[in-house]
Motif scaffolding. Sequence first.
Motif, PDB file in Angstrom:
ATOM      1  N   ALA A 197       0.834  -1.203   0.000  1.00  0.00           N
ATOM      2  CA  ALA A 197       0.000   0.000   0.000  1.00  0.00           C
ATOM      3  C   ALA A 197       0.865   1.247   0.000  1.00  0.00           C
ATOM      4  N   GLY A 198       0.315   2.328  -0.532  1.00  0.00           N
ATOM      5  CA  GLY A 198       1.004   3.591  -0.507  1.00  0.00           C
ATOM      6  C   GLY A 198       0.141   4.703  -1.112  1.00  0.00           C
ATOM      7  N   PRO A 199       0.043   5.840  -0.449  1.00  0.00           N
ATOM      8  CA  PRO A 199       0.709   6.125   0.821  1.00  0.00           C
ATOM      9  C   PRO A 199       0.030   5.399   1.984  1.00  0.00           C
ATOM     10  N   ARG A 234      -5.089  15.821   0.435  1.00  0.00           N
ATOM     11  CA  ARG A 234      -3.884  16.419  -0.154  1.00  0.00           C
ATOM     12  C   ARG A 234      -2.844  15.345  -0.478  1.00  0.00           C
ATOM     13  N   LEU A 235      -2.807  14.301   0.319  1.00  0.00           N
ATOM     14  CA  LEU A 235      -1.817  13.235   0.137  1.00  0.00           C
ATOM     15  C   LEU A 235      -2.299  12.122  -0.778  1.00  0.00           C
ATOM     16  N   THR A 236      -3.559  12.219  -1.216  1.00  0.00           N
ATOM     17  CA  THR A 236      -4.137  11.128  -2.025  1.00  0.00           C
ATOM     18  C   THR A 236      -4.757  11.637  -3.313  1.00  0.00           C
ATOM     19  N   ALA A 241      -8.621   8.434   1.225  1.00  0.00           N
ATOM     20  CA  ALA A 241      -8.021   7.106   1.357  1.00  0.00           C
ATOM     21  C   ALA A 241      -8.909   6.028   0.738  1.00  0.00           C
ATOM     22  N   ASP A 242      -8.279   5.024   0.142  1.00  0.00           N
ATOM     23  CA  ASP A 242      -9.029   3.850  -0.312  1.00  0.00           C
ATOM     24  C   ASP A 242      -9.520   3.044   0.878  1.00  0.00           C
ATOM     25  N   ALA A 260     -12.526  11.004   5.779  1.00  0.00           N
ATOM     26  CA  ALA A 260     -11.234  11.021   5.088  1.00  0.00           C
ATOM     27  C   ALA A 260     -11.114   9.929   4.031  1.00  0.00           C
ATOM     28  N   THR A 261     -12.164   9.127   3.857  1.00  0.00           N
ATOM     29  CA  THR A 261     -12.156   8.029   2.895  1.00  0.00           C
ATOM     30  C   THR A 261     -12.820   8.469   1.593  1.00  0.00           C
ATOM     31  N   ARG A 262     -12.288   8.017   0.483  1.00  0.00           N
ATOM     32  CA  ARG A 262     -12.829   8.415  -0.813  1.00  0.00           C
ATOM     33  C   ARG A 262     -14.213   7.807  -1.045  1.00  0.00           C
TER      34      ARG A 262
END
Length: 353
Positions: A197-199, A234-236, A241-242, A260-262
């Motif tokens: 996983a990343g990030p 911003r980080l995704t 997040a997935d 915070a999840t997509r």
Amino acid sequence: MVRDAGAAPTVEEVRLPEVGPGQVRVRIRAAGVCHSDLSMINGTLSPPHPLILGHEAAGEVVEAGAGVTRVTAGAHVALNWSPPCRECWFCTHGEPWLCSVANIAALENGSTLDGAPVYVTLGLGAFAEQVVVPERAVIPVPAELPWESAALLGCAVLTGTGAVRNTAGVRAGDAVLVIGLGGVGLSVVAAARAAGAGPVIAVDVSTAKKALAEAAGATDFLVSGDTLSKEVRRLTGGRGADHAFECVGRAATIRAAWRATRRGGQVTVVGMGPADDMVQLSALDIFSSARTLRASVYGSSDPDNEVPQLARDVLAGALRLDHLVTDRIGLAEIPAAFDRMSRGEGARSVVTF
């Protein structure tokens, strides 16, 4: 042991029952101090008393009762606090982590204090020099596996790793968010990185957890706050997040993980919270976001199969656990370990004998 609700844990002399058919006596070598133990005394749960705490442990078999075939004296074992019965509907339908017989918060096993019965946490009561448990509550592990590692495999590591592998099914390239960086949360971080996983974004209220998160494999560290969802996006690439893993057990952090999840992503609740902490989500948001919210109980795992595999991973160097242990203590120091846990300090305190 905790004598009464609200009382501080103390070290007491307890009489163990004789080893009966299908039971084993185990000399405890290491026991991790888990948040579930703290939940037994901070009001999250309301177990009966007096209560022997502890459930994340490993040790050496001292005696095996009549009919025991899984282990013999001298065997090294990790304890299983949720041993499946293999006979109920859940066990026979591939969900042994939801076994109807297991997951009892506290029960009597014949141990006594001053001649009166005492209860043991999750059927184990592993903050003790020795325990008497059913044969199905022990899992053989290689003798070369360090005691601390064997103990952590039985709860924190299995729970966190299973949440990633079994419950969520994280894949290479997925963006992962982990809220709460105790022993379980750090295990989630490590498992997510191992899955490619990343990030992998680690979140906690304490900046002191940054180094621990990075040691576990986090690519980014954020301090929990009102702007969390914006920072995660911003980080995704602006999506979110997935996968988000909530490892605290609070309604507020479950909502934070959700936000915070997509769209179409998954939120996995790993933390255990109190019954009166209600989670509120908009009915429209549930529909339009298409997110999935689910829980992961004991990593959706079958410990009899997965603990030995995790042990092999540790011995092969594919799974590192050294970053999880931040304090090595004796039985009398457990109250101080609970205080550190309540303040969000460190990862795992491990009682060693």
